[in-house]
Scaffold this active site. Structure first.
Site, mmCIF file in Angstrom:
data_model
loop_
_atom_site.group_PDB
_atom_site.id
_atom_site.type_symbol
_atom_site.label_atom_id
_atom_site.label_comp_id
_atom_site.label_asym_id
_atom_site.label_seq_id
_atom_site.Cartn_x
_atom_site.Cartn_y
_atom_site.Cartn_z
ATOM 1 N N THR A 81 0.872 -1.182 0.000
ATOM 2 C CA THR A 81 0.000 0.000 0.000
ATOM 3 C C THR A 81 0.907 1.228 0.000
ATOM 4 O O THR A 81 1.029 1.914 1.009
ATOM 5 C CB THR A 81 -0.934 0.031 1.230
ATOM 6 N N LEU A 87 6.039 -7.094 11.479
ATOM 7 C CA LEU A 87 7.425 -7.558 11.297
ATOM 8 C C LEU A 87 8.370 -6.412 10.967
ATOM 9 O O LEU A 87 8.008 -5.432 10.326
ATOM 10 C CB LEU A 87 7.500 -8.632 10.212
ATOM 11 N N ARG A 88 9.586 -6.549 11.464
ATOM 12 C CA ARG A 88 10.666 -5.612 11.133
ATOM 13 C C ARG A 88 11.523 -6.261 10.064
ATOM 14 O O ARG A 88 11.879 -7.439 10.192
ATOM 15 C CB ARG A 88 11.555 -5.347 12.356
ATOM 16 N N ASN A 146 3.128 2.234 14.343
ATOM 17 C CA ASN A 146 4.159 2.872 13.523
ATOM 18 C C ASN A 146 4.261 4.371 13.792
ATOM 19 O O ASN A 146 5.350 4.938 13.779
ATOM 20 C CB ASN A 146 3.918 2.585 12.039
ATOM 21 N N CYS A 170 7.795 1.598 5.394
ATOM 22 C CA CYS A 170 6.652 1.662 6.317
ATOM 23 C C CYS A 170 6.503 2.987 7.045
ATOM 24 O O CYS A 170 5.556 3.724 6.806
ATOM 25 C CB CYS A 170 6.734 0.515 7.311
HETATM 26 C C1 UDX Z 1 8.777 -0.809 10.998
HETATM 27 C C2 UDX Z 1 8.185 -1.275 12.332
HETATM 28 O O1 UDX Z 1 9.223 -1.373 13.311
HETATM 29 C C3 UDX Z 1 7.486 -2.626 12.162
HETATM 30 O O2 UDX Z 1 6.884 -3.018 13.368
HETATM 31 C C4 UDX Z 1 6.442 -2.495 11.052
HETATM 32 O O3 UDX Z 1 5.845 -3.751 10.810
HETATM 33 C C5 UDX Z 1 7.077 -1.988 9.777
HETATM 34 O O4 UDX Z 1 7.762 -0.757 10.020
HETATM 35 P P1 UDX Z 1 10.947 -1.476 9.591
HETATM 36 O O5 UDX Z 1 10.472 -0.541 8.533
HETATM 37 O O6 UDX Z 1 11.472 -2.822 9.200
HETATM 38 O O7 UDX Z 1 9.780 -1.761 10.644
HETATM 39 O O8 UDX Z 1 12.116 -0.728 10.356
HETATM 40 P P2 UDX Z 1 12.437 -0.254 11.845
HETATM 41 O O9 UDX Z 1 13.333 -1.207 12.485
HETATM 42 O O10 UDX Z 1 11.222 0.157 12.575
HETATM 43 O O11 UDX Z 1 13.295 1.061 11.510
HETATM 44 C C6 UDX Z 1 12.709 2.129 10.770
HETATM 45 C C7 UDX Z 1 13.693 3.240 10.546
HETATM 46 O O12 UDX Z 1 13.932 3.927 11.761
HETATM 47 C C8 UDX Z 1 15.065 2.824 10.019
HETATM 48 O O13 UDX Z 1 15.443 3.736 8.991
HETATM 49 C C9 UDX Z 1 15.968 2.958 11.213
HETATM 50 O O14 UDX Z 1 17.278 3.269 10.856
HETATM 51 C C10 UDX Z 1 15.314 4.132 11.945
HETATM 52 N N1 UDX Z 1 15.596 4.165 13.386
HETATM 53 C C11 UDX Z 1 15.204 3.124 14.182
HETATM 54 C C12 UDX Z 1 16.212 5.277 13.939
HETATM 55 O O15 UDX Z 1 16.551 6.239 13.241
HETATM 56 N N2 UDX Z 1 16.451 5.294 15.283
HETATM 57 C C13 UDX Z 1 16.082 4.272 16.108
HETATM 58 O O16 UDX Z 1 16.328 4.381 17.299
HETATM 59 C C14 UDX Z 1 15.444 3.150 15.526
#
Ligand code: UDX
Length: 460
Positions: free
Chosen positions: A85, A148-149, A234, A286
């Site tokens: 989406t 999921l991450r 999110n 996401c």
């Molecule tokens: C996210 C959600 O965590 C997950 O539960 C959902 O299903 C999908 O979206 P994801 O996109 O895989 O998962 O990444 P995530 O680990 O959440 O990190 C997102 C972004 O935030 C990354 O670019 C990461 O580098 C950044 N981040 C994360 C930070 O800048 N600081 C942090 O402390 C943590």
């Protein structure tokens, strides 16, 4: 149980393989022939640790197959919808084209008693609309958001921290349309709908039997709540990251250190240290698009003020990318034209080859735009990056990428850069000794000791 999974991207491919690995008979369906060919031969079309292993095991056991033919969904008890989406091209709202197409294609193959379980992240109200179409066939629609991450997707799918199943409230017809409407809040299974809704939740319990047996929280609610759980989670995570990045901005004008600040406030159990990593901010498929879609949906619902802070969350996040660029430009006294700048990282986060809305590549492209000679390296994401931004120079080998650089910027905190790269070794390869730590992941003292001029994000 026989299951179908429609959409074999980051979400669907992992879901299909994970469900086969816990004993179900799964068919994964996607319109992309190349993806299906790769998956059918046990190849993961993207980098996800653990996925190749469960893919090959599933295919070898006969429990897992992939096809482009939606008719092969027929006979499955539960049909998971895991298509993308994305953000609309010309706005902030989510583009539901793929969800609508997947459901339309599936409808003729549904049998009374089937369950359609939506996993895609959708604007609240979508599921109620889809339910009208699905339930006309005698099947039941539930919403089963996915948390999921990337990088931990296999583990998160097989052993999630919670399971949420939204069921439609058949008895009150509380379906909230996309353009508005309010769903009656539900307190649990009993009040969440008629017997078909309760049965559907039980079938989902059976699907996720290993996690359920282990005592993983299993929350049954109405469709609207289930859809909102996902976007709220999110939105919260994005807000937490932007909160600490806002503190970075204050730290930068006061000489404070945001990493120590995060450690100190993180000891408060109510706050917690996770997702307080200040740096160039969040990206990926996401968080950025989900907070924008949430704002757009709230506006449609006449409640834009309720989530107006998400606009600020987005703005703070984008400012941090700009800040990293400024740090580099300032280090070269305002002019980076012709400077060799090496970026360590391209993926939006480590353990992934995903470059969707990657802050790392955004910084690279901006520096290129300012006239720098930009070289990018990454252990997994270079192929994707090259396709999207062919104007940048890509080097597979980390040390080759560092050779002759006037400045180095760490933009994705892979272990290869944060743990395995010694500042002395890096200095033996580069021409200059400017390092910008866009993820605050390096040992600043060690890099300074080795002769580097170290710049962190929100650190003195
Ligand atoms: C996210 C959600 O965590 C997950 O539960 C959902 O299903 C999908 O979206 P994801 O996109 O895989 O998962 O990444 P995530 O680990 O959440 O990190 C997102 C972004 O935030 C990354 O670019 C990461 O580098 C950044 N981040 C994360 C930070 O800048 N600081 C942090 O402390 C943590």
């Amino acid at each position: 149980m026989k299951l179908s999974v429609i959409g074999c991207g980051y979400l669907g491919a992992v879901h299909a393989a994970a469900m086969a690995s816990i004993g179900h008979e799964v068919v994964g369906i996607d319109v992309d022939e190349r993806k299906i060919d790769a998956l059918s031969s046990g190849e993961a079309p993207f980098f996800e640790p653990g996925l190749p292993e469960i893919l090959s095991a599933g295919i070898a056991s006969g429990n897992l197959r992939f096809t482009t033919d939606i008719a092969e969904a027929k006979g499955a008890r539960v049909h998971f919808i895991g298509v993308g989406t994305p953000q609309q091209r010309d706005g902030d709202a989510a583009d539901l084209t793929y969800v609508d197409a997947a459901v339309d294609a599936l409808l003729p193959h549904l049998t009374s008693g089937d369950i359609v379980a939506g996993k895609s992240t959708v604007p609240v109200g979508t599921a109620a609309q889809l339910a009208l179409r699905v339930e006309a066939t005698g099947a039941t629609l539930v919403w089963n958001p996915e948390f999921l991450r990337e990088g931990w997707a296999v583990q998160d799918t097989i052993d999630p921290d919670r399971l949420v199943v939204g069921v439609s409230d058949a008895s009150t017809g509380s379906a909230a349309g996309r353009s508005g409407g309010v769903s009656r809040p539900s307190t649990g299974l009993g009040s969440a709908g008629g017997s078909s809704a309760a049965d559907a939740a039980d079938v989902l319990r059976e699907v996720y039997h290993p996690a359920v047996t282990k005592g993983t929280p299993f929350i049954v609610t109405d469709l609207a709540t289930a859809e909102l759980v996902k976007v709220a989670a999110n939105a919260f995570l994005a807000t937490k990251i932007s909160f600490i990045n806002a503190m970075s901005e204050i730290a930068e004008v006061t000489g404070a250190d945001v990493t120590q600040l995060a450690d100190a406030i993180g000891h408060d159990a109510r706050i917690g240290r996770r997702f307080l990593g200040a740096g160039i901010g969040f990206g990926g498929g996401c968080l950025p698009k989900d907070i924008r879609a949430f704002s757009a949906r709230a506006e449609e619902l006449g409640r834009s003020e309720s989530v107006s802070f998400l606009r600020e969350v987005d703005a703070i996040n984008l400012r941090r990318r700009e800040r990293a660029v400024h740090l580099v430009v300032d280090a070269f006294e305002g002019n980076v034209v012709g400077k060799n700048i090496t970026l360590l990282g391209a993926a939006f986060k480590p353990h992934s080859d995903d470059i969707r809305d990657s802050p790392a590549l955004d910084v690279a492209v901006r520096l290129k735009g300012l006239g720098a000679e930009v070289t990018v390296t990454d252990p997994e994401a270079l192929e994707n990056a090259r396709r999207q931004h062919p104007q940048l120079n890509y080097v597979d080998d980390r040390d080759e990428a560092l050779r002759g650089a006037d400045a180095v910027i760490v933009v994705t905190e892979w272990d290869e850069y944060r743990r395995e790269l010694s500042p002395e070794h890096a200095a033996s390869l580069t021409a200059g000794t400017i390092v910008v730590d866009g993820r605050n992941c390096l040992d600043a003292a060690a890099w300074r000791e080795a002769g580097w001029t170290y710049y962190g994000m929100g650190r003195p």
